[in-house]
Design a protein around this motif. Structure first.
Motif, mmCIF file in Angstrom:
data_model
loop_
_atom_site.group_PDB
_atom_site.id
_atom_site.type_symbol
_atom_site.label_atom_id
_atom_site.label_comp_id
_atom_site.label_asym_id
_atom_site.label_seq_id
_atom_site.Cartn_x
_atom_site.Cartn_y
_atom_site.Cartn_z
ATOM 1 N N THR A 105 -12.903 5.407 -13.364
ATOM 2 C CA THR A 105 -11.571 4.324 -12.973
ATOM 3 C C THR A 105 -12.398 3.271 -13.718
ATOM 4 O OG1 THR A 105 -12.995 2.994 -11.084
ATOM 5 C CG2 THR A 105 -11.678 4.597 -10.564
ATOM 6 N N TYR A 109 -9.016 3.740 -2.983
ATOM 7 C CA TYR A 109 -9.144 5.005 -4.284
ATOM 8 C C TYR A 109 -10.648 4.967 -4.597
ATOM 9 C CZ TYR A 109 -9.148 8.347 -7.272
ATOM 10 O OH TYR A 109 -9.342 8.952 -8.405
ATOM 11 N N GLU A 110 -11.238 4.545 -4.901
ATOM 12 C CA GLU A 110 -12.720 4.272 -5.083
ATOM 13 C C GLU A 110 -13.530 4.480 -4.983
ATOM 14 O OE1 GLU A 110 -11.179 1.338 -9.265
ATOM 15 O OE2 GLU A 110 -10.060 1.369 -7.172
ATOM 16 N N HIS A 123 -4.098 11.917 -6.238
ATOM 17 C CA HIS A 123 -5.244 10.847 -6.732
ATOM 18 C C HIS A 123 -6.659 11.478 -7.710
ATOM 19 C CE1 HIS A 123 -3.585 7.194 -5.258
ATOM 20 N NE2 HIS A 123 -4.408 7.513 -3.701
ATOM 21 N N HIS A 127 -11.578 -1.736 -3.602
ATOM 22 C CA HIS A 127 -10.349 -0.578 -3.420
ATOM 23 C C HIS A 127 -10.781 0.767 -3.077
ATOM 24 C CE1 HIS A 127 -9.526 -3.284 -6.753
ATOM 25 N NE2 HIS A 127 -10.751 -3.087 -7.288
ATOM 26 N N HIS A 152 -9.224 12.584 3.422
ATOM 27 C CA HIS A 152 -8.074 12.140 2.455
ATOM 28 C C HIS A 152 -7.128 12.999 1.860
ATOM 29 C CE1 HIS A 152 -8.043 7.640 4.413
ATOM 30 N NE2 HIS A 152 -9.973 8.562 4.343
ATOM 31 N N TYR A 196 -6.195 14.598 -1.649
ATOM 32 C CA TYR A 196 -6.491 13.843 -3.025
ATOM 33 C C TYR A 196 -5.764 14.443 -4.168
ATOM 34 C CZ TYR A 196 -11.177 12.539 -2.216
ATOM 35 O OH TYR A 196 -13.030 11.975 -2.107
ATOM 36 N N LEU A 198 -2.739 10.106 2.148
ATOM 37 C CA LEU A 198 -4.300 8.830 2.479
ATOM 38 C C LEU A 198 -2.868 8.073 2.730
ATOM 39 C CD1 LEU A 198 -6.442 7.335 1.308
ATOM 40 C CD2 LEU A 198 -5.855 6.993 -0.894
ATOM 41 N N GLU A 199 -1.778 7.835 2.684
ATOM 42 C CA GLU A 199 -0.858 6.707 2.419
ATOM 43 C C GLU A 199 -0.093 7.074 3.640
ATOM 44 O OE1 GLU A 199 -0.465 8.031 -0.141
ATOM 45 O OE2 GLU A 199 -1.783 6.578 -1.744
#
Length: 864
Positions: A140, A745-746, A635, A743, A630, A632, A656-657
Motif C-alpha cells: 500500500t 484494510y492495511e 482487496h 487504516h 474478513h 479478501y 468486510l463492508e
C-alpha cells in the motif's frame, strides 16, 4: 574522562568498552544494565584497536524476520547498539520501494500495477532479491510512504554516528508487466525459475539480459538517480540477483556480462561505488564452480566488490574459492535462520576459526554478523563482537561467560548477594557460607552460564550424519550414548515405523550439507514442538543434555525470594529461556514414548488411513470451525483467487463492508474429543481392516495418558512463555497492525503478513514453519492444536481397535485446511502484556518436570 577515536563510531565503541570492561555494565538487544559504580574506575591510556578495517552488520532477511514492524524508537535504540559495538558498515534497506515505484512508473507502469508486483511487508526481502512477487500484497501507499520517512531517519542516525550505510542498487529484475509493455522494443530477458515451492503467480520473475537489453542500464541509472536525489549516497551499494536462483545461462560469458553491466551502472553514476555482494549464492556448488566464480568476480575491478561470506562458521566458501580470487571479503556468522528461538552457538569455533582466517586469507578485511533474526542466544553475539579487537583467541571461554554473567546481573548482586544451598527449599535459599555446597547467587548464575557454554553454546562441528561412529568423549556425554549402536538415540527416533511412514526429515537443514556435501552443523531451530508432526521425527541435540539440566537447576535456585527484582529483567528472561529449552527437549522424550508404545502394540503392519476416514463428514461438520475472517475477495485478489480457495468450505467468507454473510459468523474452539462419536459409530466408509492395534485395554489407557501428558507439557510451555514480554505472539501482531496507521484494510493485510510468515510462509505451507517462533499464543493456538489433531488421527480407534497411520503429505493437507489457513486469516487478539510471575511459574515447572531427569545429579563443581 577523555575518549578519543578515529571516527564517531570509534568513539562510541570506546565508551562502550570502558562501560563493559571497567564498569561491568551490559547493553544487549533486550536490556540495559547501566549501574555505574559511585566512583568511576580510573584508567591510564586504555586503548582498543580494531583488528580489521570493517565490522559489518545485518542480513537482508532481517528486514522481514526482525525489523519489519519496527517503530523509530526500536530503530534508534538498535542503531545505538550497533555503534556501541563498533559496527561501521551496515545494511540500510528500508525505503527502497518508493524509489522502485518511481522508477517503474517512468517505464510505463502505473502505481497500482507496481503495488501489485510488490509483496506484503513481511516478504519484501525476497521481492527485492527476485524470489517473490505479489505474495502478501499488494503493498500500500501508506506503507511505502511511512517506510520512506523511516529510511530518512535511519540514514540520518547512522551517518551522525559515523556508520556507513549500504544502500540498494538495481539488480536487473523487473515485473512481468514491464516486459509486456516493452515487447516491441529491443528487449531481451530471461525468466528465473520458481522459488521456494511457490506457484508461478507469485514467483518466476524476469531478469533483463545484460548482453542484449539496453533497458538494464537505463532502468539502473534511473533507479540510482532517484535514490540519490531522495536519500543521498554513501558509495556502498548492495546488489543481490542470484539469491537461491541459478543464473539463466551456464556460459561464463553471460556471468561476465552481468558483472560488467551491474558494476558499470554503479561506476558510471558514482566513480567511488563499491558493490557489496552476499556470498550466499556461492553455496550452490552445482552452478558456482571455481571456474565460473572466478570468471564472474574477476570481471569486477579488483577491490570494487566486497563479498559477505555469509555463513563462515558453518558453510565457508572463501576457502573453496581461493579467498575470492583477490577480492576483499568479510568473515560472517549467520547464527540465526528465520528468527527462530532456540539456544545454540559455536563458541569454540568462534574462538578459533576467525583468527585462522585472518592469518590464512590476506583478502579478509573484517568480521560480520549476518543473522536473519534476533532476540535469541544473545551471549553468542556478545562473544562474537569481542573478536573484532582481539589479536588472539581467549585463553578461557568459560571465564568469558562468567564475566558475561557478572555484567548481565550486576544490579542484582549489589546489596542482594544472598547465598544458596544446592537443593535448598524454595522457601529458604540461604545457607551457611562455610558449607562447600553453598554458593552466592551470582556465582550460581556464573556456573550456569559456564555449563551452557560447554553444551548448547558449543555445538560440535565434527558431527556429520554419514559417520557410523561418534566420539562420545568429545561430546562430553555421559547419559545419551555408550556405544556406536546407540547413535540413533542421539539423532532421534529413526527406526520406529520407518517402514510404513517414510518421511523427508530435512537432514540438509540439520546438518548443513548441500548438494551431497557436508559443511558442518547448521541449526535451524526446528525443535519437535515446531515441526510438522509425523511418525519418524528426529531429535536435534548436539550436546550433553545433563549440562543443560544442571544449568536449569542453578538458575532456578538462584532466584531470590520475596520478589526483590523485576520479573521482566535479564534474569527472568534467562530463567524462562532455559526452562523453555529444557521442556521443549523433554517433548521429544515423551514423543518417543508414545511412538514406541504404538509401535509395540501393532500386531501387524499398519496401513494408511483412507480418505473415507480423514475426510469424513464428522471432521467437516464438527471437528473445527474458524475465527471470523474478513473478505479478501476484492482487496486481496492476488492472495486468494478461485483456483486456490479452500476446497470443501461450507460457507462464504464474511464481508468486510456488509457484515457477516449467511453462515459467516464463526469462532475457533479447542478441538473436541471424539471418542464417543467413534465408539457409537458402527463403521466408516472406506476404512480397511489391517489387524488389531492394541494387545490390552491397559495399553490403550497407557497410550492415551502419554498423549495427554505430551499435550499438557505443550500447554505448560505456552503458559511459561506468556509470563515474559519477549515471548508473546500478541506483540508481533499488534506491532504489525500499528504500522497500518489506523487504516482498516492495511491493518488486516499486515496482520495476515505477520501470521503467515511465522507459520505457513506462503499460500500452501510452501516454506512451512521456517520462521517458527516459540511464542505464547502461537504455541497454544497453532502448534498445540496441530499436535492434538495428529494424535487424534493417529489413534483413531475404529471398528474393533485397528492400527492406522497417516502420511506426512496427507496430514499437511488436513492441517492446512483445519488449522493452518484459518490461523493466518484469524483476527483473534492475543495478550501483549505478560501474565503471571515468571519466577513462580518456572519454579512450579521445575518441580513438576525435574523428576524426568532423576538420573542427572545437581552440579557440584565450581567456577572455572
Amino acid at each position: 574522562m577523555v575518549v578519543r577515536g578515529s571516527s564517531g563510531v570509534a568513539v562510541v565503541w570506546g565508551i562502550h568498552q570502558y562501560l563493559k570492561h571497567e564498569c561491568q555494565c551490559h547493553v544487549s538487544w533486550e536490556f540495559d544494565q547501566l549501574n555505574l559504580p559511585e566512583v568511576l574506575p580510573k584508567v591510564s591510556n586504555l586503548t582498543f584497536k580494531a583488528k580489521d578495517a570493517v565490522r559489518f552488520y545485518q542480513n537482508v532477511c532481517n528486514y522481514g524476520y526482525g525489523f519489519v514492524w519496527w517503530t523509530w524508537n526500536d530503530w534508534e535504540r538498535h542503531i545505538d547498539w550497533m555503534a556501541l559495538n563498533g559496527f561501521n558498515l551496515v545494511l540500510a534497506q528500508s525505503g527502497q520501494e518508493f524509489v522502485m515505484q518511481e522508477t517503474l512508473i517512468r517505464f510505463r507502469m502505473s502505481k497500482k500495477e507496481v503495488h501489485s508486483y510488490f509483496t506484503g511487508p513481511a516478504f519484501l526481502p525476497w521481492n527485492r532479491m527476485g524470489n517473490l512477487r505479489g505474495w502478501g500484497g499488494p503493498l500500500t501507499d501508506t506503507w511505502i510512504q511511512s517506510d520512506r520517512v523511516m529510511q530518512h531517519r535511519i540514514l540520518g542516525r547512522l551517518r551522525s554516528l559515523g556508520v556507513i550505510p549500504v544502500t540498494p542498487a538495481f539488480n536487473g529484475i523487473v515485473p512481468p508487466l514491464l516486459i509486456e509493455r516493452h515487447l516491441n522494443s529491443s528487449l531481451s530477458f530471461d525468466r528465473l525459475r520458481a522459488w521456494g515451492h511457490f506457484p508461478e503467480e507469485y514467483t518466476s520473475s524476469y531478469l533483463l539480459n545484460p548482453i542484449a537489453s539496453p533497458l538494464f542500464r537505463r532502468i539502473g541509472l534511473t533507479f540510482q538517480q532517484i535514490y540519490e536525489r531522495e536519500y543521498g549516497t554513501d558509495h556502498f551499494f548492495s546488489i543481490d540477483t542470484f539469491n537461491e536462483q541459478a543464473p539463466p545461462s551456464l556460459d561464463v560469458t553471460y556471468l561476465q556480462a552481468y558483472a560488467r553491466e551491474a558494476y558499470g551502472v554503479l561506476s558510471s553514476f558514482d566513480h567511488s561505488a563499491l558493490w557489496v555482494m552476499q556470498g550466499w549464492m556461492f553455496r550452490d556448488l552445482d552452478y558456482w564452480t571455481v571456474i565460473r566464480t572466478e570468471s564472474f568476480l574477476r570481471t569486477i575491478p579488483l577491490g570494487r566488490v566486497l563479498i559477505l561470506d555469509l555463513a563462515s562458521t558453518t558453510s565457508p566458501q572463501f576457502q573453496r574459492l581461493n579467498s575470492y580470487f583477490g577480492q576483499p571479503f568479510i568473515y560472517c556468522m549467520l547464527h540465526n535462520y528465520g528468527g527462530y528461538i532456540g539456544m545454540y552457538g559455536k563458541v569454540e569455533t568462534l574462538n578459533r576459526d576467525p583468527f585462522n582466517a585472518r592469518h590464512s586469507s590476506p583478502t579478509m578485511v573484517g568480521l560480520g554478523l549476518t543473522n536473519e533474526g534476533m532476540y535469541t542466544s544473545y551471549a553468542v553475539y556478545d562473544f562474537f563482537v569481542e573478536l573484532t579487537w582481539r589479536s588472539d583467541p581467549l585463553d578461557s571461554t568459560s571465564q568469558w561467560f562468567a564475566d558475561f554473567s557478572r555484567r548481565r546481573y550486576r544490579s542484582l548482586s549489589i546489596g542482594n548477594n544472598f547465598t544458596i544451598a544446592m537443593g535448598a527449599s524454595s522457601q529458604n535459599n540461604k545457607c551457611n557460607p562455610s558449607d562447600p555446597s553453598c554458593f552466592a547467587m551470582d556465582e550460581a548464575r556464573m556456573m550456569a552460564w559456564q555449563l551452557l557454554a560447554t553444551s548448547v553454546y558449543n555445538c560440535c562441528s565434527h558431527l556429520q550424519p554419514e559417520k557410523s561412529t561418534l566420539d562420545c568423549a568429545s561430546l562430553g556425554s555421559t547419559n545419551s550414548m555408550s556405544s556406536p549402536s546407540h547413535i540413533e538415540e542421539m539423532v532421534g527416533f529413526a527406526q520406529v515405523r520407518q517402514s510404513i511412514d517414510p518421511q523427508n526429515d530435512d537432514d540438509d537443514d540439520f546438518w548443513g550439507g548441500e548438494n551431497g556435501t557436508n559443511k558442518g552443523f547448521r541449526f535451524h531451530g526446528k525443535t519437535l514442538l515446531t515441526q510438522l508432526p509425523g511418525a519418524n521425527l528426529k531429535s536435534k541435540l548436539w550436546y550433553d543434555e545433563s549440562l543443560l539440566i544442571q544449568a536449569w537447576d542453578l538458575f532456578i535456585w538462584s532466584i531470590p525470594n520475596g520478589g526483590e527484582m523485576s520479573t521482566q529483567g535479564p534474569l527472568a528472561y534467562d530463567v524462562v529461556d532455559n526452562t523453555r529449552q529444557v521442556l521443549t527437549n523433554l517433548l521429544f522424550k515423551k514423543y518417543s514414548q508414545i511412538m514406541n508404545a504404538i509401535s509395540s502394540s501393532c500386531l501387524y503392519n499398519a496401513e494408511e488411513i483412507d480418505d473415507g476416514v480423514v475426510n469424513s463428514s464428522y471432521y467437516d461438520n464438527h471437528y473445527l470451525s474458524y475465527h471470523q475472517l474478513h473478505d479478501y475477495n476484492h482487496h486481496l485478489s492476488s492472495l486468494d483467487n478461485e483456483k486456490r480457495r479452500t476446497r470443501g468450505s461450507r460457507s462464504s467468507k464474511p464481508s468486510l463492508e456488509g457484515g457477516d454473510r449467511e453462515g459467516g459468523s464463526m469462532l475457533l474452539h479447542d478441538f473436541p474429543k471424539f471418542d464417543h462419536h467413534i465408539r457409537t459409530r458402527p463403521q466408516v466408509h472406506g476404512c480397511r481392516q489391517v489387524g488389531d492395534l492394541y494387545r490390552t485395554q491397559a495399553r490403550i489407557a497407557q497410550i492415551r495418558q502419554l498423549t495427554r501428558d505430551f499435550l499438557a507439557l505443550i500447554s505448560d510451555i505456552d503458559r511459561l512463555l506468556g509470563s515474559n514480554e519477549f515471548f508473546l505472539l500478541g506483540r508481533w501482531l499488534e506491532k504489525a497492525k500499528a504500522r497500518a496507521g489506523g487504516h482498516a484494510y492495511e491493518e488486516i493485510l499486515f496482520e495476515f503478513n505477520a501470521r503467515n510468515q511465522v507459520t505457513l510462509w506462503g499460500p500452501n505451507g510452501n516454506i512451512l514453519d521456517y520462521a517458527a517462533k516459540q511464542w505464547s499464543g502461537l504455541i497454544g493456538s497453532y502448534y498445540l492444536p496441530r499436535w492434538r489433531l495428529y494424535f487424534d488421527l493417529l489413534l483413531l480407534p475404529l471398528r474393533g481397535k485397528r492400527c492406522f497411520f497417516i502420511k506426512p503429505a496427507k496430514f499437511k493437507k488436513i492441517f492446512l485446511r483445519k488449522i493452518g489457513r484459518p490461523f493466518t486469516f484469524s483476527r483473534r487478539k492475543f495478550p501483549i502484556e505478560p501474565r503471571g510471575n515468571a519466577f513462580i511459574i518456572a519454579k512450579e515447572l521445575h518441580t513438576k518436570y525435574r523428576f524426568n531427569y532423576n538420573d542427572i545429579t545437581t552440579y557440584e563443581g565450581s567456577i572455572k
